[in-house]
Design an enzyme around this catalytic site. Structure first.
Site, mmCIF file in Angstrom:
data_model
loop_
_atom_site.group_PDB
_atom_site.id
_atom_site.type_symbol
_atom_site.label_atom_id
_atom_site.label_comp_id
_atom_site.label_asym_id
_atom_site.label_seq_id
_atom_site.Cartn_x
_atom_site.Cartn_y
_atom_site.Cartn_z
ATOM 1 N N SER A 262 0.812 -1.223 0.000
ATOM 2 C CA SER A 262 0.000 0.000 0.000
ATOM 3 C C SER A 262 0.845 1.273 0.000
ATOM 4 O O SER A 262 1.797 1.411 0.761
ATOM 5 C CB SER A 262 -0.924 0.017 1.216
ATOM 6 N N SER B 203 -0.754 4.126 0.525
ATOM 7 C CA SER B 203 -1.585 5.084 1.261
ATOM 8 C C SER B 203 -0.861 5.741 2.442
ATOM 9 O O SER B 203 -1.022 6.954 2.645
ATOM 10 C CB SER B 203 -2.872 4.410 1.734
ATOM 11 N N LYS C 9 -13.807 -4.337 0.991
ATOM 12 C CA LYS C 9 -14.688 -3.190 0.729
ATOM 13 C C LYS C 9 -16.175 -3.540 0.908
ATOM 14 O O LYS C 9 -16.969 -2.681 1.273
ATOM 15 C CB LYS C 9 -14.438 -2.631 -0.673
ATOM 16 N N GLY D 54 -14.765 -4.268 -17.659
ATOM 17 C CA GLY D 54 -14.783 -4.886 -16.338
ATOM 18 C C GLY D 54 -16.069 -4.575 -15.602
ATOM 19 O O GLY D 54 -16.668 -3.509 -15.805
ATOM 20 N N VAL E 197 -20.514 -11.453 -19.358
ATOM 21 C CA VAL E 197 -21.350 -10.310 -19.743
ATOM 22 C C VAL E 197 -22.552 -10.143 -18.814
ATOM 23 O O VAL E 197 -23.052 -9.034 -18.611
ATOM 24 C CB VAL E 197 -21.771 -10.405 -21.229
ATOM 25 N N MET F 113 -6.974 1.565 -14.502
ATOM 26 C CA MET F 113 -7.041 1.839 -13.055
ATOM 27 C C MET F 113 -5.822 1.294 -12.308
ATOM 28 O O MET F 113 -5.528 1.713 -11.196
ATOM 29 C CB MET F 113 -8.302 1.205 -12.467
ATOM 30 N N GLY G 133 -3.487 4.402 -13.189
ATOM 31 C CA GLY G 133 -4.438 4.808 -12.153
ATOM 32 C C GLY G 133 -3.815 5.450 -10.916
ATOM 33 O O GLY G 133 -4.490 5.562 -9.885
HETATM 34 P P1 NDP Z 1 -12.456 -7.706 -9.140
HETATM 35 O O1 NDP Z 1 -11.783 -8.986 -8.830
HETATM 36 O O2 NDP Z 1 -13.674 -7.311 -8.374
HETATM 37 O O3 NDP Z 1 -12.915 -7.716 -10.710
HETATM 38 C C1 NDP Z 1 -12.029 -8.152 -11.691
HETATM 39 C C2 NDP Z 1 -12.566 -7.788 -13.081
HETATM 40 O O4 NDP Z 1 -11.568 -8.129 -14.046
HETATM 41 C C3 NDP Z 1 -13.838 -8.544 -13.496
HETATM 42 O O5 NDP Z 1 -14.618 -7.739 -14.326
HETATM 43 C C4 NDP Z 1 -13.253 -9.733 -14.271
HETATM 44 O O6 NDP Z 1 -14.134 -10.295 -15.227
HETATM 45 C C5 NDP Z 1 -12.113 -9.061 -14.999
HETATM 46 N N1 NDP Z 1 -11.089 -10.017 -15.397
HETATM 47 C C6 NDP Z 1 -10.217 -10.689 -14.586
HETATM 48 N N2 NDP Z 1 -9.404 -11.481 -15.333
HETATM 49 C C7 NDP Z 1 -9.778 -11.305 -16.624
HETATM 50 C C8 NDP Z 1 -9.323 -11.835 -17.876
HETATM 51 N N3 NDP Z 1 -8.308 -12.713 -17.943
HETATM 52 N N4 NDP Z 1 -9.905 -11.418 -19.020
HETATM 53 C C9 NDP Z 1 -10.923 -10.514 -18.977
HETATM 54 N N5 NDP Z 1 -11.413 -9.975 -17.830
HETATM 55 C C10 NDP Z 1 -10.848 -10.376 -16.685
HETATM 56 O O7 NDP Z 1 -11.303 -6.596 -9.059
HETATM 57 P P2 NDP Z 1 -11.482 -5.039 -8.755
HETATM 58 O O8 NDP Z 1 -12.660 -4.594 -9.546
HETATM 59 O O9 NDP Z 1 -11.489 -4.808 -7.301
HETATM 60 O O10 NDP Z 1 -10.121 -4.391 -9.304
HETATM 61 C C11 NDP Z 1 -9.871 -4.208 -10.696
HETATM 62 C C12 NDP Z 1 -8.606 -3.393 -10.921
HETATM 63 O O11 NDP Z 1 -8.777 -2.049 -10.488
HETATM 64 C C13 NDP Z 1 -7.362 -3.912 -10.183
HETATM 65 O O12 NDP Z 1 -6.279 -3.914 -11.095
HETATM 66 C C14 NDP Z 1 -7.134 -2.886 -9.075
HETATM 67 O O13 NDP Z 1 -5.764 -2.786 -8.761
HETATM 68 C C15 NDP Z 1 -7.644 -1.618 -9.737
HETATM 69 N N6 NDP Z 1 -8.074 -0.572 -8.769
HETATM 70 C C16 NDP Z 1 -7.408 0.639 -8.756
HETATM 71 C C17 NDP Z 1 -7.763 1.649 -7.880
HETATM 72 C C18 NDP Z 1 -7.003 2.962 -7.888
HETATM 73 O O14 NDP Z 1 -7.166 3.763 -6.945
HETATM 74 N N7 NDP Z 1 -6.224 3.250 -8.896
HETATM 75 C C19 NDP Z 1 -8.883 1.478 -6.922
HETATM 76 C C20 NDP Z 1 -9.539 0.193 -7.040
HETATM 77 C C21 NDP Z 1 -9.129 -0.790 -7.924
HETATM 78 P P3 NDP Z 1 -15.180 -11.480 -14.815
HETATM 79 O O15 NDP Z 1 -16.334 -10.777 -14.158
HETATM 80 O O16 NDP Z 1 -15.525 -12.111 -16.093
HETATM 81 O O17 NDP Z 1 -14.436 -12.394 -13.872
#
Ligand code: NDP
Length: 273
Positions: free
Chosen positions: A15, A17, A66, A127, A154, A220, A242
């Site tokens: 982190s 932060s 979260k 995503g 989807v 992000m 991000g």
């Molecule tokens: P989640 O685990 O909740 O969601 C992951 C997402 O990625 C889903 O939509 C998933 O699709 C998709 N995904 C994972 N693997 C694949 C793949 N091989 N091909 C296609 N799609 C894929 O993660 P979060 O939403 O919590 O985090 C997402 C990103 O955002 C991370 O990289 C995190 O570091 C970043 N982030 C950055 C922040 C910032 O302040 N900059 C704050 C919060 C997050 P499916 O639904 O099909 O599994």
């Protein structure tokens, strides 16, 4: 007396932060401490209860807690209600107030730091996980002309769009949920990668045509060039990671706790250096 704050997650070593909040505190002369605390995977609520009892004034919450933070707050501010997740807790008397500053952070980074207004733009969100859901309302509030969510599964994108439609009327926004295949022949002015594919260096099956002239491609994830960023750059888009979102969401949390808004520019420069 020095006020205590922390970020709680699992793992938490990575982190940034604590460094960001230390910079904010120095800049605004706030007498606070801010540390990183790893809660056991089955011990988030106990950790929060302990910190509140010890007199901490608030915490940031990160992966994977979260949603648990959303459950454990006894008062939720609107951004947290819309996101269904909490990244900022405020301990006030015996109350635990939950907020979510991720969306504000993203929109500020895009509009203020990267000078790309969202209003009337075609926006694609890749995503449909926690990060995408957390920023959806603030992006919609910035009044794009179109917002498409595309996701590997989807049905999750469809559910997210249905939920957003049931909560608020965004009659002027063309809302849609697509598979990656359905993106063929579509163009967007802003493409936000909210998938976690950057973590494993996995390319997304998206066509180069989605990046319209002058497109901003925003990942992000921060800290390194992802395959999404490389593809977008090659397709002629302007690219950002991000880090700005991270700093801006932290600034908003700092404001929630202290009532003082820190300057984010110098902190971002320092973090990049
Ligand atoms: P989640 O685990 O909740 O969601 C992951 C997402 O990625 C889903 O939509 C998933 O699709 C998709 N995904 C994972 N693997 C694949 C793949 N091989 N091909 C296609 N799609 C894929 O993660 P979060 O939403 O919590 O985090 C997402 C990103 O955002 C991370 O990289 C995190 O570091 C970043 N982030 C950055 C922040 C910032 O302040 N900059 C704050 C919060 C997050 P499916 O639904 O099909 O599994």
């Amino acid at each position: 007396m020095t006020d205590q704050y922390a970020v709680v997650g699992h793992p938490i070593d990575h982190s940034k932060s604590p460094d960001i909040h230390a910079e904010f505190a120095k800049q605004t002369n706030q007498d606070i401490t801010y540390e990183a605390i790893e809660a056991p995977l089955n011990g988030f609520v106990d950790t929060i209860t302990r910190l509140a009892a010890e007199g901490y004034k608030g915490v940031n919450v990160t992966v994977p807690f979260k949603f648990e933070a959303y459950q454990c707050a006894n008062h939720l501010r609107m951004p947290a209600k819309h996101a269904g997740a909490v990244n900022t807790l405020i301990f006030s008397d015996s109350n635990i107030i939950g907020d979510n500053t991720d969306g504000v952070g993203l929109v500020r980074d895009i509009e203020k730091n990267l000078h790309k207004p969202i209003q009337c733009k075609r926006v694609l969100m890749l995503g449909a996980g926690g990060a995408a859901e957390g920023v959806l309302h603030p992006v919609l509030n910035a009044a794009p002309s179109q917002l498409v969510v595309a996701n590997r599964s989807v049905e999750k994108a469809v559910k997210m769009i249905e939920k957003v439609k049931s909560l608020v009327q965004y009659s002027s926004v063309d809302l849609g949920a697509n598979t990656f295949d359905e993106l063929k022949n579509q163009k967007f002015d802003i493409v936000i990668n909210a998938t976690s594919t950057g973590l494993s260096d996995t390319p997304l099956p998206i066509p180069n045509e989605i990046f319209a002239d002058g497109c901003l491609a925003y990942d992000m994830m921060y800290g390194r060039e992802t395959p999404f960023m490389a593809q977008a750059r090659e397709a002629g888009a302007r690219v950002s990671d991000g880090l700005g979102m991270l700093v801006e969401q932290a600034a908003e949390a700092f404001y929630c706790w202290r009532g003082v808004r820190p300057e984010t520019d110098p902190v971002m420069k320092k973090m990049r250096a």
